[in-house]
Design a protein around this motif. Structure first.
Motif, PDB file in Angstrom:
ATOM      1  N   GLU A  46      -9.643   3.304   1.889  1.00  0.00           N
ATOM      2  CA  GLU A  46      -9.119   2.728   0.641  1.00  0.00           C
ATOM      3  C   GLU A  46      -8.704   1.260   0.826  1.00  0.00           C
ATOM      4  N   TRP A  47      -8.305   0.894   2.027  1.00  0.00           N
ATOM      5  CA  TRP A  47      -7.778  -0.450   2.269  1.00  0.00           C
ATOM      6  C   TRP A  47      -8.730  -1.331   3.074  1.00  0.00           C
ATOM      7  N   LYS A  48      -9.909  -0.818   3.396  1.00  0.00           N
ATOM      8  CA  LYS A  48     -10.869  -1.570   4.217  1.00  0.00           C
ATOM      9  C   LYS A  48     -11.178  -2.942   3.618  1.00  0.00           C
ATOM     10  N   ASN A  81      -7.904   3.525   7.089  1.00  0.00           N
ATOM     11  CA  ASN A  81      -7.976   4.127   5.752  1.00  0.00           C
ATOM     12  C   ASN A  81      -9.050   3.404   4.928  1.00  0.00           C
ATOM     13  N   PRO A 114       0.793  -1.232   0.000  1.00  0.00           N
ATOM     14  CA  PRO A 114       0.000   0.000   0.000  1.00  0.00           C
ATOM     15  C   PRO A 114       0.825   1.281   0.000  1.00  0.00           C
ATOM     16  N   TRP A 147      -9.461  -4.731   1.597  1.00  0.00           N
ATOM     17  CA  TRP A 147      -8.291  -5.610   1.594  1.00  0.00           C
ATOM     18  C   TRP A 147      -8.179  -6.374   2.906  1.00  0.00           C
ATOM     19  N   ARG A 167       3.379   2.484  -4.265  1.00  0.00           N
ATOM     20  CA  ARG A 167       2.553   2.244  -5.458  1.00  0.00           C
ATOM     21  C   ARG A 167       3.412   1.659  -6.566  1.00  0.00           C
TER      22      ARG A 167
END
Length: 133
Positions: free
Chosen positions: A72-74, A70, A21, A76, A24
């Protein structure tokens, strides 16, 4: 030593995929689970070397807690496994060291290295990376 978080994802019939994460574009894959950590550490180190050679700074590694918060990573966290991968950068020339080993252990190391077409140094370095990951 810094450790970077990475997510392992696996889909039946496919290789294990690893993404970072914080970095990138850095990813890794392995056909066997036993190779996931070593391949991830190698990919992270090589990617970091390229960034540094290009004059870029490495981002600081996130904590698992920060990633969990975050959005964005939930997803995952729900579908993948989180691992922490050591950053091992090979930017310097190898350094000669003097170590002491039991003679029978040294013989076993030499035999294993020969069977894998490796030098003693390469074998020991490979074993150390596996132990660290």
């Amino acid at each position: 030593m810094s450790f970077y978080p990475a997510f392992i994802e696996y889909e039946e019939g496919c290789a294990y995929g690893v993404i970072f994460p914080d970095i990138r574009g850095c990813f890794s894959a392995a056909d066997e689970f036993d190779d996931v950590f070593a391949n991830a550490a190698e990919a992270l180190g090589l990617h970091a070397e390229c960034l540094l050679e290009d004059g870029q700074e490495l981002p600081a590694p996130s904590t698992p807690e920060a990633l969990r918060k975050n959005p964005e990573w939930k997803e995952w966290f729900e579908t993948s496994s989180l691992i922490m991968v050591p950053l091992l950068i090979n930017v310097a020339k190898p350094k000669r060291v003097n170590i002491s080993l039991n003679p029978s252990l040294l013989s076993a190391i030499d035999q294993a290295a020969t069977q894998q077409n490796m030098t003693r140094s390469a074998f020991l370095a490979s074993a150390a990376v596996k132990a660290l990951t």
